[in-house]
Every structure is written in structure tokens, then in C-alpha cells.
Design a protein around this motif. Structure first.
Motif, mmCIF file in Angstrom:
data_model
loop_
_atom_site.group_PDB
_atom_site.id
_atom_site.type_symbol
_atom_site.label_atom_id
_atom_site.label_comp_id
_atom_site.label_asym_id
_atom_site.label_seq_id
_atom_site.Cartn_x
_atom_site.Cartn_y
_atom_site.Cartn_z
ATOM 1 N N ALA A 138 6.293 10.045 5.872
ATOM 2 C CA ALA A 138 7.027 8.982 5.195
ATOM 3 C C ALA A 138 6.771 7.701 5.976
ATOM 4 C CB ALA A 138 8.522 9.305 5.158
ATOM 5 N N LEU A 139 7.081 6.575 5.373
ATOM 6 C CA LEU A 139 6.949 5.312 6.068
ATOM 7 C C LEU A 139 7.977 5.245 7.191
ATOM 8 C CD1 LEU A 139 6.525 2.897 3.038
ATOM 9 C CD2 LEU A 139 4.747 3.900 4.472
ATOM 10 N N SER A 140 7.659 4.541 8.241
ATOM 11 C CA SER A 140 8.530 4.465 9.412
ATOM 12 C C SER A 140 9.586 3.377 9.255
ATOM 13 C CB SER A 140 7.706 4.137 10.653
ATOM 14 O OG SER A 140 6.750 5.134 10.881
ATOM 15 N N THR A 141 10.693 3.583 9.941
ATOM 16 C CA THR A 141 11.718 2.559 10.025
ATOM 17 C C THR A 141 11.094 1.308 10.647
ATOM 18 O OG1 THR A 141 13.406 4.246 10.308
ATOM 19 C CG2 THR A 141 13.983 2.033 11.009
ATOM 20 N N GLY A 142 11.374 0.162 10.072
ATOM 21 C CA GLY A 142 10.817 -1.100 10.550
ATOM 22 C C GLY A 142 9.580 -1.545 9.798
ATOM 23 N N ALA A 143 8.943 -0.626 9.073
ATOM 24 C CA ALA A 143 7.747 -0.974 8.289
ATOM 25 C C ALA A 143 8.147 -1.815 7.079
ATOM 26 C CB ALA A 143 7.036 0.295 7.820
ATOM 27 N N ALA A 144 7.209 -2.596 6.599
ATOM 28 C CA ALA A 144 7.438 -3.366 5.377
ATOM 29 C C ALA A 144 7.383 -2.419 4.186
ATOM 30 C CB ALA A 144 6.392 -4.456 5.229
ATOM 31 N N ALA A 145 8.375 -2.501 3.320
ATOM 32 C CA ALA A 145 8.388 -1.677 2.112
ATOM 33 C C ALA A 145 7.368 -2.244 1.129
ATOM 34 C CB ALA A 145 9.775 -1.678 1.488
ATOM 35 N N PRO A 146 6.443 -1.423 0.644
ATOM 36 C CA PRO A 146 5.463 -1.921 -0.323
ATOM 37 C C PRO A 146 6.144 -2.392 -1.612
ATOM 38 C CG PRO A 146 4.768 0.187 0.601
ATOM 39 C CD PRO A 146 6.184 -0.037 1.021
ATOM 40 N N ASP A 147 5.787 -3.582 -2.048
ATOM 41 C CA ASP A 147 6.331 -4.114 -3.294
ATOM 42 C C ASP A 147 5.624 -3.438 -4.464
ATOM 43 O OD1 ASP A 147 7.907 -5.693 -4.936
ATOM 44 O OD2 ASP A 147 6.529 -7.389 -4.892
ATOM 45 N N PHE A 148 6.298 -3.345 -5.593
ATOM 46 C CA PHE A 148 5.689 -2.730 -6.774
ATOM 47 C C PHE A 148 6.386 -3.211 -8.032
ATOM 48 C CE2 PHE A 148 9.026 0.176 -5.371
ATOM 49 C CZ PHE A 148 9.723 0.413 -6.544
ATOM 50 N N ASN A 149 5.699 -3.027 -9.135
ATOM 51 C CA ASN A 149 6.223 -3.223 -10.480
ATOM 52 C C ASN A 149 6.024 -1.914 -11.223
ATOM 53 O OD1 ASN A 149 6.888 -6.165 -11.066
ATOM 54 N ND2 ASN A 149 4.880 -6.344 -10.102
ATOM 55 N N THR A 150 7.010 -1.495 -11.990
ATOM 56 C CA THR A 150 6.867 -0.297 -12.810
ATOM 57 C C THR A 150 7.891 -0.373 -13.934
ATOM 58 O OG1 THR A 150 6.665 2.122 -12.751
ATOM 59 C CG2 THR A 150 8.470 1.158 -11.459
ATOM 60 N N ALA B 5 13.064 5.176 -12.178
ATOM 61 C CA ALA B 5 11.802 4.548 -12.550
ATOM 62 C C ALA B 5 10.640 5.492 -12.293
ATOM 63 C CB ALA B 5 11.614 3.245 -11.774
ATOM 64 N N SER B 6 9.553 5.220 -12.972
ATOM 65 C CA SER B 6 8.361 6.050 -12.887
ATOM 66 C C SER B 6 7.463 5.584 -11.739
ATOM 67 C CB SER B 6 7.600 5.975 -14.219
ATOM 68 O OG SER B 6 6.547 6.906 -14.216
ATOM 69 N N ALA B 7 7.156 6.522 -10.851
ATOM 70 C CA ALA B 7 6.284 6.242 -9.701
ATOM 71 C C ALA B 7 4.887 6.751 -10.009
ATOM 72 C CB ALA B 7 6.833 6.922 -8.444
ATOM 73 N N GLY B 8 3.970 5.829 -10.247
ATOM 74 C CA GLY B 8 2.586 6.201 -10.469
ATOM 75 C C GLY B 8 1.890 6.503 -9.147
ATOM 76 N N PRO B 9 0.630 6.888 -9.215
ATOM 77 C CA PRO B 9 -0.105 7.268 -7.999
ATOM 78 C C PRO B 9 -0.116 6.194 -6.909
ATOM 79 C CG PRO B 9 -1.355 7.882 -9.948
ATOM 80 C CD PRO B 9 -0.173 7.085 -10.425
ATOM 81 N N ARG B 10 -0.209 4.925 -7.280
ATOM 82 C CA ARG B 10 -0.218 3.863 -6.254
ATOM 83 C C ARG B 10 1.109 3.767 -5.505
ATOM 84 N NH1 ARG B 10 -2.858 -1.361 -8.921
ATOM 85 N NH2 ARG B 10 -2.590 -0.219 -10.834
ATOM 86 N N ILE B 11 2.210 3.900 -6.217
ATOM 87 C CA ILE B 11 3.529 3.844 -5.575
ATOM 88 C C ILE B 11 3.718 5.075 -4.690
ATOM 89 C CG2 ILE B 11 6.032 3.856 -5.962
ATOM 90 C CD1 ILE B 11 5.465 2.287 -8.588
ATOM 91 N N VAL B 12 3.352 6.244 -5.205
ATOM 92 C CA VAL B 12 3.481 7.483 -4.434
ATOM 93 C C VAL B 12 2.675 7.381 -3.144
ATOM 94 C CG1 VAL B 12 2.928 9.956 -4.426
ATOM 95 C CG2 VAL B 12 4.011 8.917 -6.441
ATOM 96 N N SER B 13 1.468 6.870 -3.244
ATOM 97 C CA SER B 13 0.613 6.717 -2.061
ATOM 98 C C SER B 13 1.179 5.666 -1.103
ATOM 99 C CB SER B 13 -0.797 6.328 -2.496
ATOM 100 O OG SER B 13 -1.605 6.092 -1.379
ATOM 101 N N ALA B 14 1.612 4.538 -1.630
ATOM 102 C CA ALA B 14 2.124 3.454 -0.787
ATOM 103 C C ALA B 14 3.357 3.884 0.002
ATOM 104 C CB ALA B 14 2.452 2.232 -1.645
ATOM 105 N N TYR B 15 4.195 4.729 -0.591
ATOM 106 C CA TYR B 15 5.409 5.196 0.079
ATOM 107 C C TYR B 15 5.208 6.538 0.787
ATOM 108 C CZ TYR B 15 8.242 1.330 -1.350
ATOM 109 O OH TYR B 15 8.753 0.062 -1.473
#
Length: 183
Positions: free
Chosen positions: A22-34, A116-126
Motif C-alpha cells: 500500500a502507499l506509505s503514510t506521508g506519500a502524496a495521494a494520487p489524484d484521479f477522476n472516475t 466509485a469505480s476504480a479502473g486499472p490506473r487507480i488500482v495501480s496508483a494506490y
């Protein structure tokens, strides 16, 4: 090639326990549109817009209409007023199609928060790919599913808390505690 006996317990442990990333605490959360749904209505979701309102609890769940995911959605809906009082928005995320989430948003989320629906890019980013597939009993179609991972994202877009566990049991309590600690 034979594995030396002294390495056998380690190799079995690696096979038996899936890697949880998973992403680490302190990391920037990837922005997304869905696209997603709330109370049966489809809408566009942009994370940056949600963060303007305050912290966001972004929780990934494997599949709508499965026992753990139903229970988790119900528990989030029961505690939504506490999240709102702490200034947070709760958003459920899965790889389910939007029409499935439209029904799930009313039937299991009680219309109280969006999914919301998480497509492959969101799943990968998170970094929430579970590496397994789920076959939808209604459509017969297989799709990749996510790990059950909850993120608390601060208004500044930084991840403040992460909990990744396939058991839904502690996700609501731990994320609510993390949101309250932001104040």
C-alpha cells in the motif's frame, strides 16, 4: 533445482502469506477522476475536489455484494455522521462497474456516502491490486479485484493513515480514529 532444506520454511512462508503493499503514510495521494454513485445517482468524482472540503477516507473493497464488503459498507453508513462531524468525506472504491455501484450505493451504503469505480490506473496508483479475480455471479464476467485497504488522506493531499487487511472488522474504527486525530 532443489531448494536447500534450511530455506524450505522461509520459502513456504513466502508462498503462504500474500504480499500486502500500500502507499506509505506521508506519500502524496494520487489524484484521479472516475464515475461513481451515491444514493442511486451517477456522478463524476474528482479526488482533488473532495479534498477541498476536508480529509477523505478512501476505502478500497474487493467486490460489491460479498459478505465482508456488504458488512463494511453497512458499518461505514452507521458511522457516517461521526465522519462528517470530524469534517471527513467517506468514499468507497472497487473495480465494480458503475451500474452495480448504483444499486450498492442504495442497498448497502444506505445512500449515505459515495462508491466509485476504480479502473486499472487507480488500482495501480494506490497499490491495491489483490492479484485475484472475482467472477460476477450475475454477469459471469471475471475482473481483477482490490485488496481491502483504507486510506485517510489529509486536506493537503498527503496520506495520513493506511490500514490494509482483508478482514473488514477494524477499517471503520481505525479510519475514524485517524480522522479524529487530524484535528
Amino acid at each position: 533445482m532443489r531448494l536447500p532444506l534450511r530455506l524450505l520454511p522461509l520459502s513456504l512462508a513466502l508462498i503462504a502469506v500474500p504480499a500486502v503493499a500500500a502507499l506509505s503514510t506521508g506519500a502524496a495521494a494520487p489524484d484521479f477522476n472516475t464515475r461513481g454513485a451515491i444514493n442511486g445517482k451517477v456522478f463524476r468524482l474528482h479526488l482533488a475536489d473532495q479534498l477541498k472540503k476536508g480529509p477523505v477516507v478512501l476505502y478500497f473493497f474487493p467486490a460489491a455484494y460479498t459478505s465482508g464488503c456488504n458488512a463494511e459498507a453497512h458499518e461505514f453508513s452507521e458511522h457516517i455522521d461521526e465522519f462528517k462531524a470530524a469534517g471527513a468525506t467517506v468514499i468507497g472504491m472497487s473495480t465494480d462497474a458503475v451500474p452495480t455501484l448504483v444499486k450498492f450505493s442504495t442497498e448497502k451504503c444506505a445512500g449515505k456516502f459515495p462508491v466509485a469505480s476504480a479502473g486499472p490506473r487507480i488500482v495501480s496508483a494506490y497499490d491495491v491490486a489483490l492479484g485475484k479475480q472475482f467472477t460476477d455471479p450475475k454477469t459471469g464476467k471475471a475482473r481483477d479485484i482490490t485488496n481491502r485497504t483504507s486510506y485517510v488522506i489529509g486536506r493537503d493531499g498527503k496520506i495520513r493513515f493506511v490500514h490494509s487487511d482483508l478482514s473488514y472488522v477494524d477499517h471503520v474504527k481505525l479510519t475514524l480514529d485517524a480522522v479524529k486525530a487530524l484535528k
